[in-house]
Scaffold this motif. Structure first.
Motif, PDB file in Angstrom:
ATOM      1  N   PRO A  74       0.706  -1.263  -0.013  1.00 63.19           N
ATOM      2  CA  PRO A  74       0.000   0.051  -0.022  1.00 63.19           C
ATOM      3  C   PRO A  74       0.689   1.301  -0.050  1.00 63.19           C
ATOM      4  O   PRO A  74       0.514   2.223  -0.643  1.00 63.19           O
ATOM      5  N   ALA A  75       1.899   1.259   0.688  1.00 58.23           N
ATOM      6  CA  ALA A  75       3.022   2.304   0.398  1.00 58.23           C
ATOM      7  C   ALA A  75       3.275   2.641  -0.887  1.00 58.23           C
ATOM      8  O   ALA A  75       3.466   3.885  -1.289  1.00 58.23           O
ATOM      9  N   ALA A  76       3.630   1.621  -1.637  1.00 60.24           N
ATOM     10  CA  ALA A  76       4.105   1.800  -2.938  1.00 60.24           C
ATOM     11  C   ALA A  76       2.937   2.369  -3.920  1.00 60.24           C
ATOM     12  O   ALA A  76       3.134   3.400  -4.498  1.00 60.24           O
ATOM     13  N   TYR A  77       1.643   1.925  -3.523  1.00 59.25           N
ATOM     14  CA  TYR A  77       0.559   2.523  -4.348  1.00 59.25           C
ATOM     15  C   TYR A  77       0.264   3.975  -4.011  1.00 59.25           C
ATOM     16  O   TYR A  77       0.023   4.884  -4.598  1.00 59.25           O
ATOM     17  N   ALA A  78       0.420   4.365  -2.715  1.00 56.77           N
ATOM     18  CA  ALA A  78       0.373   5.786  -2.018  1.00 56.77           C
ATOM     19  C   ALA A  78       1.485   6.592  -2.590  1.00 56.77           C
ATOM     20  O   ALA A  78       0.946   7.768  -3.283  1.00 56.77           O
TER      21      ALA A  78
END
Length: 117
Positions: A74-78
């Motif tokens: 989710p950090a990469a998506y954000a």
């Protein structure tokens, strides 16, 4: 025999070619649009694409955050969504070339984050 002579067919061919030449001239006028219109279209495209990709990235980050995925996903998506949002801002200000490259980078960050899942 149809009764036509060679001169009759040459005249018909010239008329057809002349009509095609006029049609090509009309197409050339449509292709030569105002540079301001093209720039405006590029700004809208960069802004819209950046906004769409950033919303998709944020939605994916929220979905992955609620699941059993590692925190990196989710950090990469954000982060990818933030880069795309920045590209949308640059695109709205007329920096469309930089916005395009940032859209590519943001999408690659999101795709790379998806590989960790």
């Amino acid at each position: 025999m149809s009764g036509r002579t060679d001169s009759d067919t040459r005249t018909e061919t010239a008329e057809v070619d002349g009509a095609a030449g006029m049609h090509d001239a009309d197409d050339a006028d449509e292709d030569d649009e105002d540079p301001a219109v093209e720039a405006r279209r590029a700004r809208w495209t960069a802004t819209g694409t950046g906004a769409l990709l950033s919303l998709a990235g944020l939605a994916a980050a929220l979905l992955r955050l609620s699941g059993a995925a590692p925190v990196l996903v989710p950090a990469a998506y954000a982060v990818g969504a933030a880069v795309c949002a920045f590209a949308a801002v640059l695109g709205s200000r007329g920096r469309t070339r930089r916005a395009l490259w940032l859209l590519i980078v943001g999408t690659m960050i999101m795709a790379l984050g998806d590989q960790f899942d």
